[in-house]
Enzyme design. Structure first.
Site, PDB file in Angstrom:
ATOM      1  N   ASP A   1       0.839  -1.192   0.000  1.00  0.00           N
ATOM      2  CA  ASP A   1       0.000   0.000   0.000  1.00  0.00           C
ATOM      3  C   ASP A   1       0.876   1.244   0.000  1.00  0.00           C
ATOM      4  O   ASP A   1       1.942   1.235  -0.606  1.00  0.00           O
ATOM      5  CB  ASP A   1      -0.936  -0.034   1.227  1.00  0.00           C
ATOM      6  CG  ASP A   1      -2.307   0.549   0.933  1.00  0.00           C
ATOM      7  OD1 ASP A   1      -2.377   1.759   0.683  1.00  0.00           O
ATOM      8  OD2 ASP A   1      -3.294  -0.206   0.962  1.00  0.00           O
TER       9      ASP A   1
ATOM     10  N   HIS B   1      -3.945   5.994   3.088  1.00  0.00           N
ATOM     11  CA  HIS B   1      -4.573   4.746   2.659  1.00  0.00           C
ATOM     12  C   HIS B   1      -3.922   3.527   3.306  1.00  0.00           C
ATOM     13  O   HIS B   1      -4.612   2.624   3.817  1.00  0.00           O
ATOM     14  CB  HIS B   1      -4.495   4.660   1.138  1.00  0.00           C
ATOM     15  CG  HIS B   1      -5.374   3.634   0.515  1.00  0.00           C
ATOM     16  ND1 HIS B   1      -5.023   2.301   0.444  1.00  0.00           N
ATOM     17  CD2 HIS B   1      -6.584   3.731  -0.085  1.00  0.00           C
ATOM     18  CE1 HIS B   1      -5.975   1.626  -0.176  1.00  0.00           C
ATOM     19  NE2 HIS B   1      -6.945   2.458  -0.505  1.00  0.00           N
TER      20      HIS B   1
ATOM     21  N   SER C   1     -11.040  -1.249  -1.140  1.00  0.00           N
ATOM     22  CA  SER C   1      -9.779  -1.129  -0.408  1.00  0.00           C
ATOM     23  C   SER C   1      -9.968  -1.420   1.068  1.00  0.00           C
ATOM     24  O   SER C   1      -9.042  -1.848   1.754  1.00  0.00           O
ATOM     25  CB  SER C   1      -9.209   0.288  -0.549  1.00  0.00           C
ATOM     26  OG  SER C   1      -8.499   0.449  -1.741  1.00  0.00           O
TER      27      SER C   1
END
Length: 783
Positions: free
Chosen positions: A154, A225, A563
């Site tokens: 990520d 994220h 996600s």
């Protein structure tokens, strides 16, 4: 909002080779698959061999009378070397150099590098993991995954968050061989018994021309994220967690004691294939048990997809790979990460919402959703205007589809919007960014209305001014009210966090769905998990909206997307591996699929919130994960690397294509008795030729393994698809020992005079039960 926000639609960038004015061919990045056992003995290692191969490349050997010269600045250099899941390297090459490489016997394949995009609390409780720890429950049996390492590919991590503390954790598993690497604003001393590994990969991204402005060259997360997904999968329990007071309570990841290793492969503009592959390669070499990848790319054949090939290598090493299905729903066949050996996860809601109501001047009340926590609107109605009717002079070119309709930057006229609530169509820009545009134009409130395709799925945002999201149908009501009323008015009332919401779960409309481009016999997504309004950790120095004009800071944020659903399954896989260390990736997926549910908490069929109709198997796969049942599924459908090779043979893959994926020389001649629908996958799927369907009778084989303790006797129950007859032989199976395998066959035929429900797919199921376990396989007949 950053291009790496949680609800980013997949952007596919293609790269072409251009020529500069001087007639010198330029180079681009490629990934090269190599048959390492062909390495000449004079080379001590593969890196030396690869380097020598690159240095020897010359256009002179090509069949060209006037070869284009290759200057020193485009002489190839290694970007990455892959040793574990994908033997080979990446390098910048010209087309001529690529063609020369392809002629070498040791080269299995050459793939252009590309950028992929990220697919961007209460969910553990909603999944049944928040109750008191039971000795025989998943949390108790797995010790919350303490002996399992999850590799998260990520944007990195913010290691100082309490979600990643190691108080009370046992020593790092002895099998772990990874490390934390020093880098900009990141010391390896930040790692501990929780965060056991941290690496970063940027060379591929840079070689594709990705922006490096303000890039932090380390595993430090400056996007948010990665921190969010890592803490969702395996964050420690943190009390008093919330986003600006919303979703307040105790937050924790799914496998709260599992170890985390982060591989930062994503940057401002995306994630390059060569860097992702480097992350896969190093993660498996380091010793992870699970790989979590919330990254999407174009659905292409497995032999043309270096990430699918890398995932095959990971599976070969016993590593479970979980990946996001994508956020391009509700379009059909939009699902990504379609390789059979990847567990692909779609998104669903939980029983929590952040309620807000839009009160129109005509008395209508429209339910919406919002994370706004600032000063409320005055206790009176305010003027209401549609953005498309409030265009700045420079932005005018018709109302429908105009920049102003979507409240794009500088598209609104301050003269027309000052002091008003503005209705904006969703799309073209980040949802929260529309509130900033309205604010800058003098508006005092914002309504973000779904447009076609987005349907009933509304996403809560932390707007900068009073604002809420509403459904597509509600958007039509508001526009009609505005256009039919001389002085339209409205106000917004915020209701805060609500739990126990029904129906729940529902499948998010943004969740990408099938049918898969890969194969009609493998369903993608395989399953769904929570991915709407998920609370998880967030970095310092970054606003919850990621907008430069947002000065708010928070330690947790609420995001939506596949996600977010992907790390839920990654965490569940860690728990299952902790409870059953001997289970293969196929066994883990089978346990999650055969125990998944397709009805909500009230016993009604799961809904698709695009239009609130019953969700189909192409939307949700086997169904919604049910962790506690998956702990003890009774029977599992195991899948090995050899099974996947048989499947590829039966699916018509050439020997060369299979060799690109597996590095094995395979002859498919002996697989003539194996049909692609015989792959030991938990969903049974067959296709019937409409012109001869009345004469069609297909036999499907499956093998189950007893993973329950002691002996048991299972009997089968069949729910026939419409117009289809299904028989199972044998109807009973008796198991005496744990680990015992037995096979059964399924006969599928169109009923005499039946039409099979017409063109399309009809769905039924078969379930094996011993009175304690219920092992369910959907049956899909494509007509």
């Amino acid at each position: 909002m950053s291009p790496l926000g949680s609800l980013v639609f997949i952007v596919f960038l293609s790269f072409s080779v251009a020529s500069i004015d001087a007639g010198v061919e330029t180079a681009q990045a490629f990934i090269v698959r190599v048959q390492n056992d062909l390495k000449p003995p004079e080379f001590s290692g593969v890196e030396q061999w690869y380097g020598s191969t690159l240095q020897s490349l010359s256009s002179n050997s090509l069949a060209s009378k006037n070869p284009i010269p290759i200057p020193e600045q485009v002489k190839p250099d290694l970007i990455h070397v892959y040793r574990t899941v994908f033997h080979g390297f990446s390098a910048k090459l010209t087309v001529q150099q690529v063609e020369e490489l392809k002629k070498r016997p040791e080269i299995l394949g050459v793939f252009p590098d590309q950028l992929r995009q990220l697919q961007t609390t209460r969910s553990p409780q909603f999944l049944g993991l928040g109750k008191a720890v039971m000795p025989n429950g998943l949390i108790g049996e797995s010790d919350s995954g303490s002996n399992v390492v999850i590799g998260v590919l990520d944007t990195g991590i913010w290691p100082e968050r309490r979600s990643f503390h190691d108080a009370g954790l046992s020593d790092v598993p002895s099998k772990w061989k990874g490390e934390c690497t020093d880098g900009e604003k990141f010391s390896k001393k930040l790692c501990n018994k929780k965060l056991v590994g941290a690496r970063f990969f940027i060379n591929g991204y840079e070689n594709l021309g990705g922006s490096t402005r303000d890039v932090v060259r380390s595993a430090r997360d400056t996007d948010g994220h990665g921190t969010h997904t890592a803490s969702t999968a395996a964050g420690r329990t943190v009390s008093n967690a919330s986003l600006l007071g919303f979703a307040s309570g105790t937050a924790g990841g799914i496998a709260s004691k599992a170890r985390i290793a982060v591989y930062k492969v994503c940057w401002h503009d995306g994630c390059s294939d060569s860097d992702i592959l480097a992350g896969f390669d190093k993660a498996v070499e380091d010793g992870v048990d699970v790989i979590s990848s919330s990254i999407g790319g174009p659905p292409v054949p497995d032999y043309d997809d270096p990430i699918a090939i890398g995932a095959f290598g990971a599976t070969e090493h016993g590593v479970f790979v979980s990946a996001a299905a994508g956020n391009s729903g509700p379009s059909e066949s939009s699902v990504t990460n379609i390789a059979p050996w990847i567990t692909t996860v779609g998104a669903s809601s939980i029983d929590r919402r952040f309620a807000a109501d839009l009160l129109l001047g005509n008395g209508s009340i429209i339910n919406g959703s919002s994370l706004y926590n600032g000063k409320p609107l005055p206790e009176k109605n305010l003027s209401l205007i549609y953005g498309g009717d409030a265009a700045a002079e420079a932005a005018k070119f018709g109302v429908a589809g105009s920049p102003a309709a979507f409240c794009m930057p500088e598209s609104l006229s301050p003269k027309l919007t000052r002091g008003k609530i503005v209705l904006c169509d969703r799309g073209m820009s980040a949802r929260a960014a529309k509130s900033l545009v309205v604010k800058e134009a003098g508006g005092v409130g914002v309504i973000v209305a779904n447009v076609a395709m987005e349907g009933g799925n509304i996403i809560a945002d932390a707007h900068l001014i009073p604002g809420l999201a509403i459904t597509e149908s509600a958007g039509h009501l508001v526009r009609n009210y505005i256009s039919s009323t001389e002085k339209p008015e409205a106000t917004i009332v915020f209701r805060g966090t609500q739990v126990g919401v029904k129906p729940a779960p529902v499948i998010a409309s943004f969740s990408s769905r099938g049918p898969s481009y890969g194969s009609p016999f493998i369903f993608k997504p395989d399953m769904v998990a929570p991915g709407v309004d998920i609370l998880a950790a967030w970095p310092d120095g970054l606003s919850p909206t990621e907008l430069s004009g947002d000065s708010r800071r928070t330690k947790f944020n609420i995001l939506s997307g596949t996600s977010m659903s992907c790390p839920h399954v990654s965490g569940l896989a860690a728990l299952l591996k902790g409870a059953h260390p001997d289970w293969s990736p196929g066994a883990v997926r089978s346990a999650l699929m055969t125990t998944a549910y397709t009805h909500d908490q009230d016993g009604k069929p799961l809904l698709d919130d695009t239009d609130y109709t019953t969700a189909t198997i192409f939307v949700m796969g086997a169904g919604h994960v049910d962790p506690e049942k998956a702990t003890n599924p009774g029977l599992i459908y195991n899948l090995t690397v050899e099974d996947y090779i048989e499947f590829m043979c039966a699916s018509g893959f050439s020997g060369d294509s299979i060799k690109i994926i597996t590095r094995r020389s395979v002859s498919c001649r002996g697989s003539h008795k194996f049909h692609p629908w015989d792959i030991n996958y938990p969903i049974i799927s067959v296709s019937v030729d409409p012109s001869i369907r009345s004469k069609t009778r297909l036999t499907v084989m499956r093998t189950v393994t007893n993973v329950g303790d002691g002996g048991s006797e299972y009997s089968v129950t069949v729910r026939n698809p419409k117009g289809i007859s299904v028989t199972v032989d044998p109807k009973k199976m008796e198991f005496k020992n744990k680990g015992e395998k037995q096979s059964y066959k399924v006969e599928i035929s169109v009923e005499e005079g039946g039409e099979g429900g017409g063109a399309g797919a009809v769905v039924g199921s078969l379930s094996w039960t011993d009175g304690k376990h219920l092992v369910t396989s959907p049956i899909v007949v494509n007509i």
